[in-house]
Design a protein around this motif. Structure first.
Motif, mmCIF file in Angstrom:
data_model
loop_
_atom_site.group_PDB
_atom_site.id
_atom_site.type_symbol
_atom_site.label_atom_id
_atom_site.label_comp_id
_atom_site.label_asym_id
_atom_site.label_seq_id
_atom_site.Cartn_x
_atom_site.Cartn_y
_atom_site.Cartn_z
ATOM 1 N N TRP A 1 12.121 -5.630 9.798
ATOM 2 C CA TRP A 1 13.389 -5.893 9.241
ATOM 3 C C TRP A 1 13.239 -6.447 8.244
ATOM 4 O O TRP A 1 14.462 -6.375 6.910
ATOM 5 C CB TRP A 1 14.164 -5.618 10.436
ATOM 6 N N GLY A 2 12.409 -7.969 7.877
ATOM 7 C CA GLY A 2 12.657 -8.883 6.904
ATOM 8 C C GLY A 2 13.023 -8.324 6.261
ATOM 9 O O GLY A 2 13.673 -8.427 4.699
ATOM 10 N N PRO A 3 11.476 -7.656 4.869
ATOM 11 C CA PRO A 3 11.701 -7.115 3.910
ATOM 12 C C PRO A 3 12.761 -5.642 3.430
ATOM 13 O O PRO A 3 13.601 -5.966 1.913
ATOM 14 C CB PRO A 3 10.276 -6.266 3.606
ATOM 15 N N ARG A 4 13.290 -5.436 4.323
ATOM 16 C CA ARG A 4 13.980 -4.575 4.133
ATOM 17 C C ARG A 4 15.622 -5.141 4.330
ATOM 18 O O ARG A 4 16.736 -4.815 3.147
ATOM 19 C CB ARG A 4 14.100 -2.921 5.425
ATOM 20 N N ASN A 5 15.649 -6.249 4.809
ATOM 21 C CA ASN A 5 17.283 -6.945 4.739
ATOM 22 C C ASN A 5 16.921 -7.192 3.550
ATOM 23 O O ASN A 5 18.547 -7.526 3.466
ATOM 24 C CB ASN A 5 16.922 -7.612 5.825
ATOM 25 N N ILE A 6 16.388 -7.269 3.172
ATOM 26 C CA ILE A 6 16.213 -8.130 1.114
ATOM 27 C C ILE A 6 16.116 -7.455 0.892
ATOM 28 O O ILE A 6 15.803 -7.915 -0.526
ATOM 29 C CB ILE A 6 16.258 -9.399 0.978
ATOM 30 N N GLY A 7 15.920 -6.166 0.501
ATOM 31 C CA GLY A 7 16.042 -4.691 0.030
ATOM 32 C C GLY A 7 15.094 -4.628 -1.238
ATOM 33 O O GLY A 7 14.915 -4.401 -2.243
ATOM 34 N N VAL A 8 14.119 -5.035 -0.301
ATOM 35 C CA VAL A 8 12.279 -4.990 -0.565
ATOM 36 C C VAL A 8 11.782 -4.051 -1.103
ATOM 37 O O VAL A 8 11.249 -3.203 -2.961
ATOM 38 C CB VAL A 8 11.545 -6.088 -0.346
ATOM 39 N N PRO A 9 12.118 -2.541 -0.429
ATOM 40 C CA PRO A 9 11.724 -1.386 -0.621
ATOM 41 C C PRO A 9 12.895 -0.774 -1.952
ATOM 42 O O PRO A 9 11.361 -0.302 -3.219
ATOM 43 C CB PRO A 9 12.837 -0.239 0.290
ATOM 44 N N ASN A 10 13.940 -1.453 -2.778
ATOM 45 C CA ASN A 10 13.723 -0.523 -3.418
ATOM 46 C C ASN A 10 13.854 -1.757 -5.107
ATOM 47 O O ASN A 10 13.365 -1.364 -6.288
ATOM 48 C CB ASN A 10 15.650 -0.706 -3.847
ATOM 49 N N ALA A 11 12.982 -2.933 -4.481
ATOM 50 C CA ALA A 11 12.505 -3.538 -5.522
ATOM 51 C C ALA A 11 11.391 -3.026 -6.423
ATOM 52 O O ALA A 11 10.386 -3.579 -7.372
ATOM 53 C CB ALA A 11 12.125 -5.709 -4.953
ATOM 54 N N TRP A 12 10.413 -2.557 -5.547
ATOM 55 C CA TRP A 12 9.122 -2.154 -5.400
ATOM 56 C C TRP A 12 9.591 -1.454 -6.869
ATOM 57 O O TRP A 12 8.421 -1.549 -7.337
ATOM 58 C CB TRP A 12 8.674 -1.745 -4.436
ATOM 59 N N TRP A 13 10.318 -1.207 -7.149
ATOM 60 C CA TRP A 13 10.386 0.001 -8.563
ATOM 61 C C TRP A 13 10.757 -0.232 -9.317
ATOM 62 O O TRP A 13 10.115 0.148 -10.643
ATOM 63 C CB TRP A 13 11.640 0.942 -8.051
ATOM 64 N N THR B 1 17.887 -16.649 7.932
ATOM 65 C CA THR B 1 18.742 -16.048 8.842
ATOM 66 C C THR B 1 17.884 -14.646 9.824
ATOM 67 O O THR B 1 17.041 -14.258 9.437
ATOM 68 C CB THR B 1 18.638 -15.029 7.769
ATOM 69 N N SER B 2 18.888 -14.334 10.713
ATOM 70 C CA SER B 2 18.447 -13.265 11.510
ATOM 71 C C SER B 2 18.720 -12.032 10.775
ATOM 72 O O SER B 2 19.473 -11.979 10.075
ATOM 73 C CB SER B 2 19.123 -13.804 12.456
ATOM 74 N N TYR B 3 18.083 -11.082 11.852
ATOM 75 C CA TYR B 3 18.325 -9.456 11.849
ATOM 76 C C TYR B 3 20.323 -9.268 12.231
ATOM 77 O O TYR B 3 20.274 -8.422 12.041
ATOM 78 C CB TYR B 3 18.157 -8.901 13.294
ATOM 79 N N ARG B 4 21.118 -10.407 12.410
ATOM 80 C CA ARG B 4 22.525 -10.004 12.530
ATOM 81 C C ARG B 4 22.830 -10.808 11.133
ATOM 82 O O ARG B 4 24.083 -10.820 10.928
ATOM 83 C CB ARG B 4 23.207 -10.471 13.892
ATOM 84 N N ASN B 5 22.312 -11.380 9.538
ATOM 85 C CA ASN B 5 22.953 -11.410 8.956
ATOM 86 C C ASN B 5 23.593 -12.478 8.757
ATOM 87 O O ASN B 5 24.722 -12.878 8.429
ATOM 88 C CB ASN B 5 23.403 -10.287 7.862
#
Length: 658
Positions: A167-179, A369-373
């Motif tokens: 959940w960590g990378p997804r929580n901070i938008g990493v998949p979109n950063a890979w573009w 931060t936690s999963y709950r932001n």
């Protein structure tokens, strides 16, 4: 890894998990108060209660042992060695304390001196006063021994090794950063407990170094050496966490390989500087040297770093009301060359002003931060925090690469930890993506971008990887240093075209930069050992060099391509740090083939007159169960000669085939 492939599903299978007891719950940190993005301008508020008020004990955050046997001494400029020794002798005599001897010099120029016994806080104070009383001394401080400085809490329960659980990378938008980028060409320094054998890390790792200077902490029977192997950070009653591997996996684990986990910067390289050992202990001066070496700053007595990092992660925190001068000096030197040091805020639910290196000016300080932001209950807080990122908690830990060993080295595995230790490498990975887009990006520009593009969490800025990457314009590559000198001396753009990449690490030492003209690419390689030379990748030798593995297989060019006396061409390659030399030689009849000149066959071929004698190789050296062989063809007659080396005899036999 290409950007288009990175969105594929990441498969994983559970190998093992590390399980331990979490520390006691802590009060939730206050929100709201943060300072400006320029950490250098931050002023620490008055602290009540002293250092002892910081934490929850070893389970929450590292501490400093009250005793130490070492001191860090900064002498005034141009003080010779004999005056330094005299100053130590006079200090011992004046204070009635043991005489200290110089152990080494740090990367920032201070001397580390050691007594033959541990000194109490009162004795340390007397020793510092006695040393500083000498007019040759600028300043002195105890070289603190930090214990349990790993800013993580033990894992909770086993978890599936699947991207869906990251959940960590997804929580901070990493998949979109890979573009925008994947960290290609960037080395991330991991100053921690060292490296382990792991299939999700091995192919990503460049040579590191062990900076532990005493055998107790190192557990490997020696002091500093070129082997940064994590020997386990266990202590009585607590198994090893394999903290350095866990941190490295978060930052840059191998990705899109249908196994394990995905790293934040999937195409970045990893380099370990081992600075903590048994029980998470280490001298602050060793930690300072480790982060400087990672950044490419020379450290006396340590080989030059052939693959300097462009961002260094230090996921440690220990009780300290002020930043040790040796640590601050290291950060200042890194800041001056645009290499950010990303540090964990600490896990004591107190002001980060009471934890080092979070209270060192210039570091990029990360809370959790936690999963709950929400900010986690354990994270340190306050004006020293630059940003926050996923650190996890008992209900939503952070999954990464570990080892099954408890009190010895076991097998590669996956496990979970939580802490600001886990938050920091999320940020280091995002910075690696930013550095791919602009390698010259300065530390303050990075800090300001992370903060200005982040989202609000209780008054703190949570990193947004995609927004931070987009905010960094992809800079046009420039040429500088030794490569620029070579480039300009050999025709520059008129001969080789404009640069199409920045300087990139070769993975075996030195750097490479590529230039293109009329669709033809030329790569200029440079290292301290070989100097600067080019490989024309559009020619036979350059094409063969690339197809057979390039630097990983042959090393770097030791000279430019040259003609032979028989209408062919050749180029010599040397593997940095070894004696291996290879000649890739070309003729119209045989194409380009390598001859390992340091092998038995290569040596015999050279004795027989090189290509003018036995001719040009028709293929690379072929390994057999008994040894190896290689065939050569003469230019004039077309005769084929085979050289056969037998392992049992160590001899080479030459046979004419036709």
């Amino acid at each position: 890894m290409g950007n288009a492939r990175v969105r594929g599903w990441i498969a994983a299978g559970l190998s093992a998990a590390v399980i331990a007891t979490a520390g006691p719950a802590a009060a939730a940190p206050p929100g709201g108060a943060t300072s400006s993005g320029e950490q250098a301008a931050q002023v620490q508020p008055a602290v009540g209660g002293g250092v002892a008020s910081l934490g929850r004990g070893p389970a929450g955050q590292g501490r400093v042992l009250p005793e130490t046997d070492r001191f860090v001494v900064e002498y005034k400029q141009d003080v010779p060695q004999e005056r330094r020794s005299a100053a130590l002798a006079q200090a011992a005599q004046a204070s009635d304390l043991p005489r200290a001897k110089t152990v080494r010099t740090t990367g920032s120029g201070e001397d580390v001196v050691e007594t033959d016994t541990m000194l109490s806080p009162a004795e340390q104070k007397d020793m510092v006063a006695a040393i500083e009383a000498n007019p040759a001394v600028e300043s002195a401080e105890p070289d603190q021994i930090v214990v349990g400085a790993l800013a993580a809490t033990p894992p909770a329960t086993p978890n599936d090794t699947n991207w869906n659980y990251q959940w960590g990378p997804r929580n901070i938008g990493v998949p979109n950063a890979w573009w925008q980028g994947t960290g290609q060409g960037v080395v991330i320094g991991i100053a921690d407990t060292g490296q382990t054998d792991h299939p999700d890390l091995n192919a990503k790792t460049v040579p590191g170094y062990d900076f532990l200077s005493d055998t107790y902490h190192s557990r490997d029977g020696n002091g500093r050496d070129a082997n940064p192997q994590d020997q386990g950070d266990w202590s009585p009653g607590r198994p090893s966490w394999w903290h350095g591997s866990h941190v490295a996996g978060i930052a840059a684990a191998q990705t899109n390989n249908r196994a394990g986990i995905a790293g934040v910067a999937p195409d970045a390289k990893i380099q370990h500087a081992r600075v903590l050992g048994a029980d998470g202990r280490g001298y602050v001066s060793d930690i300072a040297d480790g982060v400087m070496w990672s950044a490419g700053i020379p450290v006396p007595g340590v080989p030059r770093n052939a693959n300097p990092a462009k961002v260094v992660n230090l996921s440690e925190a220990w009780d300290s009301g002020t930043c040790p001068a040796v640590m601050q000096n290291a950060i200042n030197r890194m800041h001056a060359i645009n290499v950010p040091l990303v540090v964990a805020a600490g896990n004591a639910a107190k002001s980060a002003n009471l934890a080092s290196p979070a209270n060192c000016g210039g570091a990029i300080v990360v809370g959790a931060t936690s999963y709950r932001n929400q900010l986690t209950g354990y994270t340190n807080w306050g004006p020293m925090l630059d940003v926050v990122a996923p650190g996890g908690d008992a209900s939503s830990p952070i999954w990464s690469t570990v080892n099954t060993g408890t009190y010895s080295i076991g097998r590669p595995a996956y496990g979970d930890l939580s802490g600001t230790s886990m938050a920091a490498p999320h940020v280091a990975g995002v910075i690696a993506i930013m550095k791919e887009r602009n390698p010259d990006l300065g530390v303050e520009a990075i800090r300001n971008t992370l903060r200005s593009t982040g989202s609000n969490v209780s008054g703190y800025r949570k990193v947004n990887g995609a927004a931070a990457a987009r905010a960094v314009a992809r800079a046009k590559p420039t040429v500088h240093g030794a490569i620029a000198t070579y480039y300009n001396a050999h025709g520059g753009a008129a001969a080789m075209g404009a640069p199409t990449t920045w300087e990139l690490s070769t993975g075996v030492g030195g750097v490479v930069q590529t230039f293109t003209k009329n669709g033809r690419a030329t790569s200029i390689y440079w290292s301290h050992e070989t100097g600067a030379h080019r490989v024309e990748t559009w020619k036979g030798i350059g094409t063969r060099y690339s197809r057979l593995g390039g630097p990983a297989a042959f090393g770097l060019p030791a000279k430019d391509e040259l003609p032979t006396s028989t209408a062919g061409a050749y180029q010599n390659f040397v593997r940095p740090g070894t004696t291996q030399t290879t000649k890739i030689i070309w003729s119209a009849a045989t194409g380009a083939q390598p001859v390992v000149e340091t092998s038995a066959i290569g040596k015999q071929w050279a004795r027989d007159g090189h290509e003018a004698g036995s001719g040009y190789p028709t293929s690379p050296e072929v390994k057999t169960a008994a040894g190896a062989y290689q065939r050569f063809r003469t230019v004039k007659t077309g005769e084929i000669t085979q050289y056969t080396w037998t392992r049992s005899t160590g001899k080479v036999v030459r046979t004419a085939l036709r």
